[in-house]
Design a protein around this motif. Structure first.
Motif, PDB file in Angstrom:
ATOM      1  N   GLY A 202       0.820  -1.218   0.000  1.00  0.00           N
ATOM      2  CA  GLY A 202       0.000   0.000   0.000  1.00  0.00           C
ATOM      3  C   GLY A 202       0.853   1.266   0.000  1.00  0.00           C
ATOM      4  O   GLY A 202       0.527   2.244  -0.676  1.00  0.00           O
ATOM      5  N   HIS A 203       1.973   1.261   0.737  1.00  0.00           N
ATOM      6  CA  HIS A 203       2.875   2.417   0.738  1.00  0.00           C
ATOM      7  C   HIS A 203       3.432   2.664  -0.662  1.00  0.00           C
ATOM      8  O   HIS A 203       3.475   3.791  -1.140  1.00  0.00           O
ATOM      9  CB  HIS A 203       4.051   2.189   1.693  1.00  0.00           C
ATOM     10  CG  HIS A 203       3.696   2.446   3.118  1.00  0.00           C
ATOM     11  ND1 HIS A 203       3.296   3.671   3.577  1.00  0.00           N
ATOM     12  CD2 HIS A 203       3.667   1.624   4.182  1.00  0.00           C
ATOM     13  CE1 HIS A 203       3.041   3.595   4.867  1.00  0.00           C
ATOM     14  NE2 HIS A 203       3.251   2.361   5.258  1.00  0.00           N
ATOM     15  N   PHE A 204       3.877   1.587  -1.308  1.00  0.00           N
ATOM     16  CA  PHE A 204       4.427   1.737  -2.664  1.00  0.00           C
ATOM     17  C   PHE A 204       3.356   2.274  -3.613  1.00  0.00           C
ATOM     18  O   PHE A 204       3.630   3.140  -4.445  1.00  0.00           O
ATOM     19  CB  PHE A 204       4.967   0.397  -3.166  1.00  0.00           C
ATOM     20  CG  PHE A 204       6.315   0.040  -2.603  1.00  0.00           C
ATOM     21  CD1 PHE A 204       7.476   0.492  -3.223  1.00  0.00           C
ATOM     22  CD2 PHE A 204       6.441  -0.730  -1.462  1.00  0.00           C
ATOM     23  CE1 PHE A 204       8.728   0.171  -2.711  1.00  0.00           C
ATOM     24  CE2 PHE A 204       7.685  -1.061  -0.941  1.00  0.00           C
ATOM     25  CZ  PHE A 204       8.827  -0.607  -1.568  1.00  0.00           C
ATOM     26  N   ARG A 205       2.136   1.737  -3.495  1.00  0.00           N
ATOM     27  CA  ARG A 205       1.063   2.160  -4.415  1.00  0.00           C
ATOM     28  C   ARG A 205       0.680   3.616  -4.192  1.00  0.00           C
ATOM     29  O   ARG A 205       0.309   4.305  -5.134  1.00  0.00           O
ATOM     30  CB  ARG A 205      -0.149   1.236  -4.249  1.00  0.00           C
ATOM     31  CG  ARG A 205       0.130  -0.119  -4.847  1.00  0.00           C
ATOM     32  CD  ARG A 205      -1.080  -1.021  -4.838  1.00  0.00           C
ATOM     33  NE  ARG A 205      -0.706  -2.278  -5.494  1.00  0.00           N
ATOM     34  CZ  ARG A 205      -1.269  -3.449  -5.238  1.00  0.00           C
ATOM     35  NH1 ARG A 205      -2.245  -3.535  -4.374  1.00  0.00           N
ATOM     36  NH2 ARG A 205      -0.869  -4.532  -5.880  1.00  0.00           N
ATOM     37  N   HIS A 206       0.740   4.090  -2.945  1.00  0.00           N
ATOM     38  CA  HIS A 206       0.436   5.490  -2.661  1.00  0.00           C
ATOM     39  C   HIS A 206       1.552   6.402  -3.196  1.00  0.00           C
ATOM     40  O   HIS A 206       1.288   7.354  -3.935  1.00  0.00           O
ATOM     41  CB  HIS A 206       0.269   5.692  -1.151  1.00  0.00           C
ATOM     42  CG  HIS A 206       0.103   7.125  -0.753  1.00  0.00           C
ATOM     43  ND1 HIS A 206      -1.126   7.718  -0.574  1.00  0.00           N
ATOM     44  CD2 HIS A 206       1.033   8.108  -0.525  1.00  0.00           C
ATOM     45  CE1 HIS A 206      -0.955   8.996  -0.260  1.00  0.00           C
ATOM     46  NE2 HIS A 206       0.348   9.260  -0.217  1.00  0.00           N
ATOM     47  N   GLU A 207       2.787   6.093  -2.856  1.00  0.00           N
ATOM     48  CA  GLU A 207       3.900   6.979  -3.254  1.00  0.00           C
ATOM     49  C   GLU A 207       4.064   7.026  -4.772  1.00  0.00           C
ATOM     50  O   GLU A 207       4.377   8.072  -5.337  1.00  0.00           O
ATOM     51  CB  GLU A 207       5.209   6.560  -2.583  1.00  0.00           C
ATOM     52  CG  GLU A 207       5.194   6.585  -1.050  1.00  0.00           C
ATOM     53  CD  GLU A 207       4.728   7.898  -0.438  1.00  0.00           C
ATOM     54  OE1 GLU A 207       4.819   8.943  -1.114  1.00  0.00           O
ATOM     55  OE2 GLU A 207       4.251   7.871   0.720  1.00  0.00           O
ATOM     56  N   ILE A 208       3.829   5.887  -5.446  1.00  0.00           N
ATOM     57  CA  ILE A 208       3.955   5.899  -6.909  1.00  0.00           C
ATOM     58  C   ILE A 208       2.839   6.755  -7.522  1.00  0.00           C
ATOM     59  O   ILE A 208       2.995   7.302  -8.614  1.00  0.00           O
ATOM     60  CB  ILE A 208       3.956   4.454  -7.487  1.00  0.00           C
ATOM     61  CG1 ILE A 208       4.698   4.402  -8.839  1.00  0.00           C
ATOM     62  CG2 ILE A 208       2.550   3.918  -7.699  1.00  0.00           C
ATOM     63  CD1 ILE A 208       6.162   4.348  -8.760  1.00  0.00           C
TER      64      ILE A 208
END
Ligand SMILES: [Zn+2]
Ligand SMILES: [Zn+2]
Ligand SMILES: [Zn+2]
Ligand SMILES: [Zn+2]
Length: 353
Positions: A202-208
């Motif tokens: 979820g962190h990766f999907r938000h930051e991307i």
């Protein structure tokens, strides 16, 4: 996500995306970038390998982070191995890696790399570009995985510089705090911040999501973004941040935002919506590959949302049977649907493959 076959033993043996070994014949396996499969590897006795897929048989070399650190399961062609300094198409984006002399850092780094590989798989399903620093791009995508230097309740040891690391994005550079890869710590933060879906992926999907706003919207279609997410110039991000931490989210935020945090500023709204869109794409991709029926798809967002909700309800019930949390707490109201429709259209227009 798909599953894969081991070509060294029974074709019925399934291999999974993160595997480094076939559990049936114990062959080494890894990701072949040529045929885009996890396949058994045949050593060539010169330090390299051949892809075990009979239809491919490409000459391959292990990524440095695979052969030396065991945090990657990818290989690359000998040409790319030289061109990209020994790092695969996922690892070549790293600019900072954790201090591996500290106990536990290698395991947490491995969890971050596994989430990053899954992110890239979904970005490829979406057809979006993700240029590495070595590719000539005006906005290369880079990652820093760092630990807090300050001790945190004795769980974290100093890494030297005396700084606290904030997970975030700036100009193509994504920083993730290593503690997000610690299950106990992340669970504590999940409850503290009331974020039911605080996960590593979820962190990766938000930051991307922030990265793609900069790559696809900034200076190109900011007015269209304003119409959907509101004016990102007024208030400024800093003012909005201060206000959010003083007064909290907008009341009844669930009517028009996918999360409380999305009310903070239009950029956060975009990133949270983009992250939900990636959830939808990846869940539907996996459901399709696993043979889960989910109705006719016509390439439009509305049928995607219906299918996502149907699959989500089934998974929620399965999870409840096993005492696990729901995967689908989001209610998709008409306003949220319109935000997803904008993201869907933006992604479809930006496809490079
Ligand atoms: Zn096997
Ligand atoms: Zn291959
Ligand atoms: Zn790698
Ligand atoms: Zn953000």
């Amino acid at each position: 996500m798909r599953t894969f076959k081991c070509h060294h033993c029974q074709p019925s043996t399934r291999l999974f995306y993160d595997n480094t070994q076939c559990m049936t014949c114990l062959s080494e396996v890894g990701w072949c970038p040529v045929c885009q499969n996890v396949t058994a590897l045949t050593p060539d006795n010169e330090g390299g390998y051949r892809c075990g897929n009979p239809a491919c048989q490409a000459a391959l070399v292990k990524c440095f982070n695979n052969s030396h650190h065991g945090v990657c399961n990818r290989l690359q062609t000998p040409g790319d191995h030289v061109r990209y300094g020994g790092l695969c198409d996922c690892c070549r984006h790293n600019t900072v890696i954790p201090d591996l002399s500290i106990e536990g850092h290698r395991e947490r780094w491995a969890a971050l790399e596994a989430a990053k590989r899954r992110l890239f798989y979904t970005l490829d399903v979406m057809g979006l570009p993700h240029p590495a620093p070595q590719d000539e791009s005006p906005l290369p995508l880079t990652f820093a995985f760092m630990a807090d230097a300050l001790p945190d309740k004795g769980l974290w040891r100093a890494a030297g510089s005396g700084e606290k690391v904030y997970t975030g994005h700036a100009s193509g550079h994504i920083t993730i705090n290593l503690k997000e890869a610690d299950d106990v710590e992340r669970e504590r933060l999940r409850i503290d911040f009331n974020e039911p879906q605080r996960t590593l992926i979820g962190h990766f999907r938000h930051e991307i999501g922030h990265y793609y706003w900069d790559l696809l919207v900034k200076g190109q279609e900011e007015e269209a973004s304003r119409q959907v997410f509101g004016n990102h110039d007024e208030p400024t991000y800093a003012e909005a941040l201060e206000r959010y931490y003083e007064s909290g989210p907008t009341p009844n935020w669930w009517n028009d935002h996918v999360s409380a945090y999305a009310t903070m500023h239009p950029w956060e709204d975009f990133a949270e919506t983009f992250s939900l869109y990636e959830d939808i794409v990846s869940v539907l991709d996996t459901a399709t590959n696993m043979g889960v029926a989910m109705g006719e798809q016509d390439g439009g967002i509305d049928k995607m949302i219906v299918a996502f909700q149907e699959v989500g309800v089934a998974i929620n019930e399965l999870n409840r049977e096993m005492g696990l949390v729901d995967i689908l707490p989001v209610v998709i109201t008409p306003t949220i649907r319109d935000k997803l429709a904008y993201v869907h259209d933006l992604v479809e227009r930006s496809r490079v493959n």
